[in-house]
Design an enzyme around this catalytic site. Structure first.
Site, mmCIF file in Angstrom:
data_model
loop_
_atom_site.group_PDB
_atom_site.id
_atom_site.type_symbol
_atom_site.label_atom_id
_atom_site.label_comp_id
_atom_site.label_asym_id
_atom_site.label_seq_id
_atom_site.Cartn_x
_atom_site.Cartn_y
_atom_site.Cartn_z
ATOM 1 C CE LYS A 68 -101.228 -42.292 47.930
ATOM 2 N NZ LYS A 68 -99.759 -42.262 47.823
ATOM 3 C CG ASP A 92 -100.042 -57.665 38.270
ATOM 4 O OD1 ASP A 92 -101.205 -58.045 38.475
ATOM 5 O OD2 ASP A 92 -99.754 -56.500 37.914
ATOM 6 C CB SER A 147 -100.375 -46.501 49.915
ATOM 7 O OG SER A 147 -99.142 -45.912 49.804
#
Length: 515
Positions: A305, A291, A280
């Protein structure tokens, strides 16, 4: 509940209450049962079960909690609760104080670590097999209210009585923060709550004063929490207008969360640690740093999640957390692992499947389809969506370190219970001998009598090593864990992790890579 992200999503509800509407049908059924059913029914319970029944046919993270469950679940994330300010554990049906919160209500009246609280407002709570939740309910109460505690103290005859005035007790979400090596800081975040960002910044400031140049951010076992807290933490590492995460759902437009460029950790190396229980909000931070090529990720594939829940509060204090959107990492990855609507059992067993398929032991066991391939935004490194964040450096689970015998001792709470007894008996001597954690770390060795007590307690619970070889393999990690637990009870969780991290393969891999 495991791994949930909470955010507020505006929505326009247009209910159709026509004669053929599903809502009208549900209402008629409830009225009929309440008024015509042969036996008495609890209307509130009936409605709750109906809500749960509807949610069970949706995704695995949409859920309903009663008022009591909601309060218990959100307290840890809200940053504080009203209480007496102690950390405690149960030893043989008796509450034993592990530590008092510094400057908290209990410390102010003289309650000490090692005290046994045996009565609350003249009602006994010791030796009566009272549930832990019931004991906590009696100790907690509104700020400013008074509670009378009956206490037994080692080497003091008779009962001691203290009147404690309850106050706001902070709930810390950061487990540990220290220089793990010269110029290399380490911060472990246990969950993302309302106070996490403020706690984090205080840790960063303190570590910088100690000379921190680089950081290991440990999100192992972090089940998530508030989306906003994750965004605030990620913002500290990223440059202006760097995308942190975006959300998008059927009834909610895409919303981008961008870095402001005012972070205090824009330079220096960063390593993020994750494992299969990182979920999460922890995955939001991890995905953003990976990224944006701001740092590298070490460990094992995270939980996966990528669903956002919006809390819907009912007048009685109960709550429904309804999934309203997916969240996506800056490269466009939706890292929610696959699920079938209404099939929560298979979803819950997915981590067991990873274990059986060998994924936790070997990165070669993990296979991603080309359709799940994405690229980082600066260095164009390959990353994958479709179920969790895959680390840049995989660290296999080493089951040889923790033998079956060790795991059984831990599961039966034998290690914890024997530690409580040991510290209770030797707290004064330990405090006198080791005036600082550094002195303790350098010179303390777990005595053989302590080890023998654990082994004997295991035997009494019918737990024995298979042979002498298994016992010898068990001892190194058992001794390290016992030393860490003693440090925890004398100082705190920070010192516990300082010891445990020196045998944590994921942490040690990050330290090695930093070199």
């Amino acid at each position: 509940m495991f791994g949930w992200v909470v955010c507020t999503v505006s929505a326009q509800f247009n209910f159709n209450f026509g004669k053929n509407s599903p809502i009208r049908k549900l209402e008629i059924a409830e009225i009929a049962i309440q008024n015509l059913y042969v036996d008495t029914v609890q209307e509130d319970r009936l409605v709750e079960e109906a809500i749960r029944g509807m949610l069970n046919h949706l995704d695995p993270h949409s859920s309903y909690t009663t008022a009591k469950e909601t309060k218990a679940m959100t307290e840890a994330l809200q940053g504080s609760f009203d209480g007496i300010g102690i950390q405690f554990n149960m030893m043989q049906d008796t509450l034993m104080v592990i530590q008092t919160i510094a400057n908290g209500p209990s410390e102010k009246v003289g309650i000490m670590a090692g005290d046994r609280i045996v009565s609350v407002n003249d009602s006994s709570i010791a030796g009566v097999k009272m549930a832990r939740e019931e004991i906590m309910r009696r100790l907690r109460g509104k700020k400013g209210s008074k509670v009378k505690l009956g206490v037994l103290r080692r080497n003091i005859s008779g009962m001691l009585f203290f009147t404690v005035i309850r106050d706001r007790i902070p709930v810390n979400t950061i487990d540990a923060s220290y220089l793990i090596r010269p110029q290399l800081g380490y911060i472990r975040i246990g969950s993302f709550g309302a106070t996490t960002y403020a706690e984090f910044m205080a840790c960063v400031s303190d570590l910088k004063k100690q000379g921190m140049q680089h950081l290991i951010l440990d999100l192992q076992d972090n089940g998530g929490g508030y989306l906003q807290a994750a965004v605030q933490i990620a913002n500290e590492f990223l440059h202006r207008n760097d995308l942190i995460v975006y959300t998008k759902g059927r009834r909610s437009n895409r919303k981008d969360y961008l870095a402001k460029g005012n972070g205090s950790l824009l330079s220096g190396k960063v390593m993020v640690l994750i494992n299969e229980f990182s979920a999460s909000a922890a995955e939001i931070v991890t995905g953003a740093i990976q990224d944006q090529d701001r740092g590298q990720v070490v460990g094992r594939r995270s939980f996966g999640k990528g669903l956002v829940q919006s809390p819907i509060q009912f007048p009685d204090g109960s709550m429904m957390r309804l999934t309203v959107a997916h969240y996506y990492t800056p490269s466009g990855r939706c890292i929610q692992k696959p699920y079938k609507k209404g099939d929560r059992k298979d979803y819950a067993l997915e981590l067991d499947q990873r274990f059986k398929h060998g994924e936790l032991y070997s990165a070669d066991s993990i296979h991603f389809a080309d359709s799940l391939k994405y690229y980082t935004l600066r260095q164009k490194r390959v990353v994958y969506g479709g179920g969790g964040v895959m680390p840049d450096y995989f660290v296999p689970l080493d089951t040889a370190k923790f033998t079956s015998f060790h795991r059984q001792l831990a599961a039966k709470s034998i290690i914890i219970n024997e530690n409580l007894k040991y510290v209770d008996q030797h707290r004064k001597q330990l405090r006198k001998k080791y005036t600082s954690y550094e002195q303790f770390y350098q010179s303390y060795e777990v005595p053989q009598t302590f080890i023998d007590a654990v082994i004997k307690a295991g035997e009494e619970a019918k737990l024995k090593p298979k042979d002498e070889a298994e016992l010898q393999r068990t001892l190194p990690m058992l001794k390290n864990q016992l030393k860490a637990l003693v440090a925890r009870d004398l100082w705190g969780m920070n010192e516990y992790f300082r010891i445990m991290n020196e045998t944590n393969d994921i942490v040690l891999k990050a330290v090695e890579l930093m070199k």
